[in-house]
Design a protein around this motif. Structure first.
Motif, mmCIF file in Angstrom:
data_model
loop_
_atom_site.group_PDB
_atom_site.id
_atom_site.type_symbol
_atom_site.label_atom_id
_atom_site.label_comp_id
_atom_site.label_asym_id
_atom_site.label_seq_id
_atom_site.Cartn_x
_atom_site.Cartn_y
_atom_site.Cartn_z
ATOM 1 N N GLY A 151 0.839 -1.212 0.000
ATOM 2 C CA GLY A 151 0.000 0.000 0.000
ATOM 3 C C GLY A 151 0.858 1.240 0.000
ATOM 4 O O GLY A 151 2.045 1.207 0.310
ATOM 5 N N VAL A 207 3.910 0.805 2.388
ATOM 6 C CA VAL A 207 3.795 -0.398 3.212
ATOM 7 C C VAL A 207 4.209 -1.602 2.363
ATOM 8 O O VAL A 207 3.733 -1.759 1.239
ATOM 9 C CB VAL A 207 2.350 -0.582 3.737
ATOM 10 C CG1 VAL A 207 2.279 -1.789 4.667
ATOM 11 C CG2 VAL A 207 1.882 0.667 4.477
ATOM 12 N N THR A 228 0.795 8.241 3.124
ATOM 13 C CA THR A 228 1.118 9.648 2.940
ATOM 14 C C THR A 228 2.619 9.888 3.065
ATOM 15 O O THR A 228 3.206 10.627 2.297
ATOM 16 C CB THR A 228 0.357 10.476 3.982
ATOM 17 O OG1 THR A 228 -0.998 10.042 3.958
ATOM 18 C CG2 THR A 228 0.418 11.950 3.681
HETATM 19 N N1 LIG Z 1 -0.114 -5.042 8.841
HETATM 20 C C1 LIG Z 1 -0.491 -5.005 7.577
HETATM 21 N N2 LIG Z 1 -0.661 -6.138 6.876
HETATM 22 C C2 LIG Z 1 -1.033 -6.118 5.588
HETATM 23 N N3 LIG Z 1 -1.284 -4.992 4.902
HETATM 24 C C3 LIG Z 1 -1.145 -3.816 5.540
HETATM 25 C C4 LIG Z 1 -0.728 -3.754 6.902
HETATM 26 N N4 LIG Z 1 -0.681 -2.453 7.274
HETATM 27 C C5 LIG Z 1 -1.041 -1.749 6.192
HETATM 28 N N5 LIG Z 1 -1.317 -2.550 5.145
HETATM 29 C C6 LIG Z 1 -1.748 -2.150 3.789
HETATM 30 O O1 LIG Z 1 -1.201 -0.894 3.476
HETATM 31 C C7 LIG Z 1 -2.246 0.060 3.270
HETATM 32 C C8 LIG Z 1 -1.803 1.412 3.824
HETATM 33 O O2 LIG Z 1 -1.509 1.254 5.203
HETATM 34 P P1 LIG Z 1 -1.671 2.455 6.227
HETATM 35 O O3 LIG Z 1 -3.055 3.002 6.090
HETATM 36 O O4 LIG Z 1 -1.254 2.016 7.579
HETATM 37 O O5 LIG Z 1 -0.617 3.467 5.624
HETATM 38 P P2 LIG Z 1 -0.702 5.033 5.596
HETATM 39 O O6 LIG Z 1 0.659 5.484 5.208
HETATM 40 O O7 LIG Z 1 -1.154 5.560 6.885
HETATM 41 O O8 LIG Z 1 -1.812 5.240 4.478
HETATM 42 P P3 LIG Z 1 -2.862 6.435 4.326
HETATM 43 O O9 LIG Z 1 -2.109 7.697 4.408
HETATM 44 O O10 LIG Z 1 -3.500 6.190 2.982
HETATM 45 O O11 LIG Z 1 -3.885 6.289 5.432
HETATM 46 C C9 LIG Z 1 -3.466 -0.523 3.975
HETATM 47 O O12 LIG Z 1 -4.657 -0.095 3.387
HETATM 48 C C10 LIG Z 1 -3.256 -2.008 3.784
HETATM 49 O O13 LIG Z 1 -3.725 -2.410 2.522
#
Ligand SMILES: Nc1ncnc2c1ncn2[C@@H]1O[C@H](COP(=O)(O)OP(=O)(O)OP(=O)(O)O)[C@@H](O)[C@H]1O
Length: 657
Positions: A67, A74, A70
């Protein structure tokens, strides 16, 4: 008397202070010439060493991308010692500025403090850096930190968009209860999540849901929520209103309220609940202001009775619209009366009329048939947010392969669609003994799609990173006309559609554990989940809004009143803890910014009444797409995740359905 005599006690020096405990070497105490203050000079840390972190090299391996966030990405990865699969949330820190994003710092701090079955756990932090970072002449070098999290086989947005997964009502109830359990824990721990959305709800191989992404979460001021009081907790301070991914943003945030509460998370839960049925975000505003229109088009423009505070908010102009509610019309095909009532109360425009996590768990919808399933068993391949684009492609493919309708009087023999073909059980892989166990990889899939479809969707994950949910737009590379830009052989996760690769048949394989005998028609044993008090805040259900008494205002509604006892209207079982029967007072008094002096437990900490502009000239909506303000290069602004100037392409997801 001689000072140096044997009986004299040596005067206490500052140096002695450090000769306690098991300290082996004491640091030299220095005195500052200018200020005359003493200080200790600590040894310089080796530049590679970061205290409290494992080093990445030789401990972890980074695999494919899961994923796009911001401030980082991931990845799926492997812990080399144990061969356990992990998810690694990468945080890139520029060497030159050496600044750590505040959202990441917040997320780490908060995750370390939370411990609940329905909240993702932070396993550890890992540090990585470019090999020649020490003699860095180039400013392009960077160091990265990784948050190591347990790997989750799916997230809810991936599951809902996966055409091969069909959730039954009992599963939805189970999932909703798990979400509410997790959120209740967060709220009772005095945090607001502020980014509830399907992509942030992860699912493990046992069907346990975990709330993730605490990058926007924060501690709130005031008392934790309590069953006795409607509305959320945390109204005791001003917070930034530019939080939560737009489509899941509560109306009070859209109107610019800064004294919001944990009720903003409940709105997100309402959006998630509705998304279970429509399989796409239900409120897809194109801009912040449009989001307000979209909300009011669904729930109706609030009257003063509906939401008294609305006209005091910066975006009050929006309340001048005249939309009629369409919620029931839109969702009556999926939900019973009780279900519609539940959805309506999660999506109450007035945050003080919205359910809390505690009261939501007690809603009669959970007690009517079908009861929540005991365990979620999904016939699934791994489904993440980043897969949505692929599902969309598959869906288009299926639609284009549809058999044309027969002319009158004729029939056409139906061929099975490639998608329905894939609904079979997960094929049993080689036996455990046939090879040493490796952590199951993405190459494992329920059943590979037919080769034709596979070829058409050999798409790189990177190209899918933005699907309308994430806030950073990454456009896919332009493709030459007539060429499928998602070309084959790109080393993407689609290699899991390699039909020769079978899932190892052992219970350490998450795919097998996730769904042992895969069949979407599996019948579930319907055992009600315990709905009783589980935390000290839950109190006596007799005080709840659902106590079932005919005097309860909810039940004066002729829809409920004088009806024979059914699952829906029968009183809840009595719990042992007794609490005084405090009447719910919804008389909000906008003139003093409080709801009612008797009942408002946030009264003391609540700031003075808001002086918001209300005239049409002054009352301009103040929400803009301001970029994050960088102070000294660091992300110091409270508005940690402002809307990027990103085009949300509704058709991206919407045209699928
Ligand atoms: N522990 C995990 N296991 C599997 N996939 C994960 C995990 N953590 C995150 N992901 C995947 O990565 C994506 C993004 O994770 P996360 O929302 O924590 O990141 P972010 O940087 O905060 O994203 P955003 O800014 O879009 O909210 C999630 O929607 C999921 O698909």
């Amino acid at each position: 008397m001689n000072d140096s005599g044997p009986t004299s006690v040596p005067p206490k020096t500052e140096f002695n202070k450090y000769k306690i405990g098991k300290v082996k070497s004491t640091p030299a105490i220095q005195r500052d010439a200018k200020t005359n203050l003493t200080y200790i000079k600590l040894r310089k840390r080796s530049s590679e060493k970061v205290y409290g972190c494992t080093v990445f090299q030789n401990h972890y391996r980074e695999d494919e991308k899961l994923g796009q966030g911001t401030f980082g990405e991931v990845y799926k990865g492997i812990h080399l010692e144990t061969q356990r699969q992990v998810a690694m949330k990468k945080i890139i820190v520029g060497v030159e500025k050496d600044l750590f994003p505040i959202t990441a710092q917040r997320e780490i701090t908060i995750l370390k403090r939370l411990n609940h079955k329905n909240i993702i756990k932070l396993i550890e932090m890992v540090y990585d850096h470019s090999p020649d970072i020490i003699n860095a002449a180039s400013t392009n070098l960077h160091k990265s930190f990784y948050m190591i999290l347990p790997y989750m086989v799916a997230d809810l947005s991936g599951v809902l968009h996966n055409p091969r997964i069909n959730l039954e009502t009992c599963d939805i109830k189970n999932m909703m209860l798990q979400i509410l359990e997790g959120l209740n824990y967060i709220h009772c721990a005095k945090f607001m999540h502020r980014d509830i959305k399907t992509a942030n709800i992860l699912i493990d191989h046992n069907g346990v849901l975990k709330l993730a992404d605490f990058g926007l979460a924060r501690l709130y001021y005031g008392c934790p929520p309590n069953l006795k009081y409607p509305g959320g907790a945390g109204s005791g301070a001003k917070y930034t209103s530019v939080v939560v991914t737009r489509w899941y943003r509560a109306p009070e945030l859209v109107l610019g309220d800064k004294h919001y509460t944990t009720a903003v998370d409940i709105w997100g839960v309402g959006c998630v609940f509705a998304e279970f049925f429509e399989k796409k975000p239900i409120l897809q505003g194109k801009t912040d202001i449009d989001q307000g229109h979209v909300i009011f088009k669904l729930l109706g423009t609030p009257t003063e009775d509906d939401w008294a505070m609305a006209r005091y908010l910066p975006g009050a102009e929006l309340t001048g619209t005249n939309y009629k509610p369409t919620l029931k019309e839109r969702f009556c095909k999926y939900l019973t009366e009780a279900g519609l009532d539940f959805l309506g109360q999660l999506l109450a425009l007035d945050p003080y009329k919205r359910l809390t996590t505690m009261s939501a768990k007690l809603h009669p919808w959970f007690r009517e048939d079908p009861l929540p399933s005991e365990k979620i068993t999904l016939p699934t391949e791994e489904s993440h947010e980043a897969d949505i684009k692929r599902y969309k492609e598959e869906m288009h493919q299926t639609l284009s392969q549809r058999v044309p309708t027969a002319p009158r009087g004729h029939t056409i023999e139906k061929s099975e669609s490639p998608i329905s073909k894939n609904r079979g059980p997960i094929p049993k892989g080689p036996k455990k003994d046939e090879g040493f166990f490796l952590a199951p990889s993405r190459d494992i899939v329920a059943k590979p799609p037919p080769p034709k479809m596979r070829d058409q969707h050999q798409n790189s994950r990177q190209h899918h990173a933005n699907n309308g949910y994430s806030k950073v737009a990454i456009s896919p590379p332009a493709a030459p006309t007539g060429v499928n830009r998602y070309s084959a052989n790109n080393g993407s996760r689609n290699n899991r559609f390699n039909s020769s690769t079978m899932a190892p048949n052992n219970n350490r394989n998450p795919v097998n554990r996730f769904h042992p005998e895969t069949n979407i028609n599996t019948k579930y044993t319907k055992v009600p989940l315990p709905l009783g008090p589980q935390s000290r805040y839950q109190g006596n259900s007799a005080d709840s809004r659902y106590k079932g008494s005919p005097n309860d205002s909810r039940y004066r509604n002729p829809r409920y009143f004088n009806k024979p006892e059914t699952n829906f209207n029968k009183p809840l079982p009595k719990y042992s803890r007794q609490e005084p029967n405090v009447p719910i007072n919804r008389n909000f008094n906008p003139s003093n910014g409080s709801r009612d002096a008797i009942f408002d437990h946030h009264q003391e900490s609540r700031p003075p009444p808001p002086q918001f502009p209300v005239s049409s000239s002054q009352g301009q909506h103040q929400l803009t797409n301001k970029p994050i303000e960088k102070k000294n290069g660091s992300f110091m602004d409270e508005r940690v995740k402002p809307d990027e100037p990103k085009e949300f392409d509704n058709s991206d997801i919407a045209d699928l359905y």
